[in-house]
Motif scaffolding. Structure first.
Motif, PDB file in Angstrom:
ATOM      1  N   PHE A 110       0.861  -1.178   0.000  1.00 14.30           N
ATOM      2  CA  PHE A 110       0.000   0.000   0.000  1.00 14.30           C
ATOM      3  C   PHE A 110       0.900   1.230   0.000  1.00 14.30           C
ATOM      4  O   PHE A 110       1.803   1.343   0.820  1.00 14.30           O
ATOM      5  CB  PHE A 110      -0.910  -0.008   1.234  1.00 14.30           C
ATOM      6  CG  PHE A 110      -1.819   1.169   1.299  1.00 14.30           C
ATOM      7  CD1 PHE A 110      -2.895   1.287   0.433  1.00 14.30           C
ATOM      8  CD2 PHE A 110      -1.601   2.180   2.209  1.00 14.30           C
ATOM      9  CE1 PHE A 110      -3.741   2.387   0.483  1.00 14.30           C
ATOM     10  CE2 PHE A 110      -2.436   3.289   2.271  1.00 14.30           C
ATOM     11  CZ  PHE A 110      -3.505   3.388   1.407  1.00 14.30           C
ATOM     12  N   MET A 143       1.157   5.507   0.015  1.00 11.48           N
ATOM     13  CA  MET A 143       0.463   6.743   0.375  1.00 11.48           C
ATOM     14  C   MET A 143       1.442   7.894   0.185  1.00 11.48           C
ATOM     15  O   MET A 143       2.450   7.971   0.886  1.00 11.48           O
ATOM     16  CB  MET A 143      -0.005   6.662   1.830  1.00 11.48           C
ATOM     17  CG  MET A 143      -0.800   7.846   2.293  1.00 11.48           C
ATOM     18  SD  MET A 143      -1.309   7.586   4.016  1.00 11.48           S
ATOM     19  CE  MET A 143      -2.334   9.021   4.240  1.00 11.48           C
ATOM     20  N   GLU A 166      -7.812   9.868  -1.115  1.00 11.56           N
ATOM     21  CA  GLU A 166      -7.015   8.666  -0.870  1.00 11.56           C
ATOM     22  C   GLU A 166      -7.766   7.450  -1.390  1.00 11.56           C
ATOM     23  O   GLU A 166      -8.924   7.224  -1.047  1.00 11.56           O
ATOM     24  CB  GLU A 166      -6.727   8.513   0.624  1.00 11.56           C
ATOM     25  CG  GLU A 166      -5.816   7.362   0.939  1.00 11.56           C
ATOM     26  CD  GLU A 166      -5.460   7.261   2.421  1.00 11.56           C
ATOM     27  OE1 GLU A 166      -4.614   6.421   2.751  1.00 11.56           O
ATOM     28  OE2 GLU A 166      -6.036   8.014   3.238  1.00 11.56           O
ATOM     29  N   ASP A 167      -7.097   6.659  -2.196  1.00  9.01           N
ATOM     30  CA  ASP A 167      -7.671   5.436  -2.750  1.00  9.01           C
ATOM     31  C   ASP A 167      -7.322   4.280  -1.816  1.00  9.01           C
ATOM     32  O   ASP A 167      -6.177   3.848  -1.747  1.00  9.01           O
ATOM     33  CB  ASP A 167      -7.107   5.187  -4.147  1.00  9.01           C
ATOM     34  CG  ASP A 167      -7.690   3.951  -4.799  1.00  9.01           C
ATOM     35  OD1 ASP A 167      -8.444   3.199  -4.146  1.00  9.01           O
ATOM     36  OD2 ASP A 167      -7.378   3.717  -5.977  1.00  9.01           O
ATOM     37  N   LEU A 168      -8.310   3.805  -1.089  1.00 11.30           N
ATOM     38  CA  LEU A 168      -8.120   2.706  -0.141  1.00 11.30           C
ATOM     39  C   LEU A 168      -8.690   1.394  -0.686  1.00 11.30           C
ATOM     40  O   LEU A 168      -9.040   0.502   0.080  1.00 11.30           O
ATOM     41  CB  LEU A 168      -8.767   3.067   1.203  1.00 11.30           C
ATOM     42  CG  LEU A 168      -8.083   4.231   1.919  1.00 11.30           C
ATOM     43  CD1 LEU A 168      -8.971   4.778   3.026  1.00 11.30           C
ATOM     44  CD2 LEU A 168      -6.743   3.806   2.465  1.00 11.30           C
ATOM     45  N   GLN A 169      -8.772   1.285  -2.013  1.00 12.54           N
ATOM     46  CA  GLN A 169      -9.303   0.063  -2.625  1.00 12.54           C
ATOM     47  C   GLN A 169      -8.550  -1.170  -2.146  1.00 12.54           C
ATOM     48  O   GLN A 169      -9.145  -2.211  -1.914  1.00 12.54           O
ATOM     49  CB  GLN A 169      -9.228   0.163  -4.159  1.00 12.54           C
ATOM     50  CG  GLN A 169     -10.128   1.236  -4.750  1.00 12.54           C
ATOM     51  CD  GLN A 169     -11.600   0.996  -4.474  1.00 12.54           C
ATOM     52  OE1 GLN A 169     -12.092  -0.109  -4.541  1.00 12.54           O
ATOM     53  NE2 GLN A 169     -12.306   2.073  -4.136  1.00 12.54           N
ATOM     54  N   VAL A 195      -7.239  -1.661   0.656  1.00  5.02           N
ATOM     55  CA  VAL A 195      -7.488  -1.926   2.069  1.00  5.02           C
ATOM     56  C   VAL A 195      -8.920  -2.403   2.290  1.00  5.02           C
ATOM     57  O   VAL A 195      -9.154  -3.497   2.779  1.00  5.02           O
ATOM     58  CB  VAL A 195      -7.209  -0.657   2.923  1.00  5.02           C
ATOM     59  CG1 VAL A 195      -7.497  -0.919   4.397  1.00  5.02           C
ATOM     60  CG2 VAL A 195      -5.767  -0.198   2.727  1.00  5.02           C
ATOM     61  N   ASP A 196      -9.898  -1.549   1.933  1.00 10.76           N
ATOM     62  CA  ASP A 196     -11.289  -1.900   2.216  1.00 10.76           C
ATOM     63  C   ASP A 196     -12.251  -1.499   1.102  1.00 10.76           C
ATOM     64  O   ASP A 196     -13.458  -1.452   1.319  1.00 10.76           O
ATOM     65  CB  ASP A 196     -11.744  -1.303   3.552  1.00 10.76           C
ATOM     66  CG  ASP A 196     -11.758   0.218   3.557  1.00 10.76           C
ATOM     67  OD1 ASP A 196     -11.345   0.826   2.548  1.00 10.76           O
ATOM     68  OD2 ASP A 196     -12.188   0.798   4.567  1.00 10.76           O
ATOM     69  N   THR A 230     -12.800   5.014  -0.932  1.00  9.06           N
ATOM     70  CA  THR A 230     -11.963   6.200  -1.064  1.00  9.06           C
ATOM     71  C   THR A 230     -12.413   7.168   0.026  1.00  9.06           C
ATOM     72  O   THR A 230     -13.538   7.068   0.526  1.00  9.06           O
ATOM     73  CB  THR A 230     -12.096   6.884  -2.446  1.00  9.06           C
ATOM     74  OG1 THR A 230     -13.458   7.262  -2.630  1.00  9.06           O
ATOM     75  CG2 THR A 230     -11.638   5.981  -3.566  1.00  9.06           C
ATOM     76  N   THR A 241      -8.581  12.770   2.687  1.00 10.78           N
ATOM     77  CA  THR A 241      -7.576  12.580   3.721  1.00 10.78           C
ATOM     78  C   THR A 241      -6.728  13.828   3.892  1.00 10.78           C
ATOM     79  O   THR A 241      -6.343  14.464   2.908  1.00 10.78           O
ATOM     80  CB  THR A 241      -6.677  11.379   3.351  1.00 10.78           C
ATOM     81  OG1 THR A 241      -7.496  10.205   3.272  1.00 10.78           O
ATOM     82  CG2 THR A 241      -5.573  11.163   4.369  1.00 10.78           C
ATOM     83  N   GLN A 286      -9.330  10.774   7.941  1.00  5.30           N
ATOM     84  CA  GLN A 286      -9.859  10.214   6.696  1.00  5.30           C
ATOM     85  C   GLN A 286     -11.385  10.354   6.722  1.00  5.30           C
ATOM     86  O   GLN A 286     -12.070   9.610   7.414  1.00  5.30           O
ATOM     87  CB  GLN A 286      -9.450   8.742   6.567  1.00  5.30           C
ATOM     88  CG  GLN A 286      -7.944   8.561   6.489  1.00  5.30           C
ATOM     89  CD  GLN A 286      -7.518   7.117   6.685  1.00  5.30           C
ATOM     90  OE1 GLN A 286      -7.978   6.441   7.594  1.00  5.30           O
ATOM     91  NE2 GLN A 286      -6.619   6.654   5.835  1.00  5.30           N
ATOM     92  N   ARG A 295     -12.456   7.866  11.334  1.00  6.71           N
ATOM     93  CA  ARG A 295     -11.377   7.096  10.718  1.00  6.71           C
ATOM     94  C   ARG A 295     -10.119   7.949  10.604  1.00  6.71           C
ATOM     95  O   ARG A 295     -10.169   9.109  10.223  1.00  6.71           O
ATOM     96  CB  ARG A 295     -11.800   6.616   9.326  1.00  6.71           C
ATOM     97  CG  ARG A 295     -10.784   5.680   8.699  1.00  6.71           C
ATOM     98  CD  ARG A 295     -11.326   5.068   7.428  1.00  6.71           C
ATOM     99  NE  ARG A 295     -10.352   4.114   6.895  1.00  6.71           N
ATOM    100  CZ  ARG A 295     -10.573   3.329   5.862  1.00  6.71           C
ATOM    101  NH1 ARG A 295     -11.739   3.370   5.241  1.00  6.71           N
ATOM    102  NH2 ARG A 295      -9.649   2.502   5.452  1.00  6.71           N
TER     103      ARG A 295
END
Length: 138
Positions: A64, A66, A76-79, A81-82, A85, A88, A101, A108
């Motif tokens: 990952f 950042m 932020e692209d959190l694809q 992780v969960d 988006t 952030t 976030q 979060r």
């Protein structure tokens, strides 16, 4: 007053409450079990003069990345992780880096701080807190 330089490679040495944190992010049971077994490495490049930072979280399962400028909001692209988006922002709170976030999940974010050769990470979501401690590589 100058801020600490977070640059370095750090290996995880302890972790607490990760399963509950991942559950609060709606991560399925099987994936939570895999993630809880991982021992991530953080590779951080920090330029205190410009406020730019790159945090690479490296595992045998997924990596990952950042990249951000301290104090500037970004998407932020959190694809990885969960699947989400969020908006952030990472700011200084004393010598700590505090990330907020904003998105589907309330409360979060995370906080990083240094103590000697240890990098601490506290992750928060919906009132659930997980902690990881990393030791700087020689």
């Amino acid at each position: 007053m100058s801020k600490p330089n977070y640059s370095g490679v750090f290996h995880m040495v302890e972790q607490d409450n990760m399963d509950a944190y991942l559950g609060a992010l709606d991560i399925n049971f099987a994936l939570r079990k895999i993630v809880c077994l991982l021992k991530p490495t953080k590779d951080i490049t920090h330029d205190p003069a410009t406020g730019t930072m790159k945090i690479r979280t490296i595992t045998t399962f997924k990596n990952f990345n950042m990249d951000f400028n301290i104090g500037e909001e970004f998407t932020e692209d959190l694809q990885a992780v969960d699947g989400r988006t969020c908006q952030t922002t990472v700011n200084w709170d004393g010598n700590n880096l505090v990330c907020v976030q904003r998105g589907e999940k309330e409360g979060r974010g995370w906080t990083h701080w240094l103590e000697g050769d240890k990098l601490h990470l506290e992750m928060r979501v919906q009132g659930v807190v997980a902690k990881q401690v990393f030791k700087k590589a020689d």
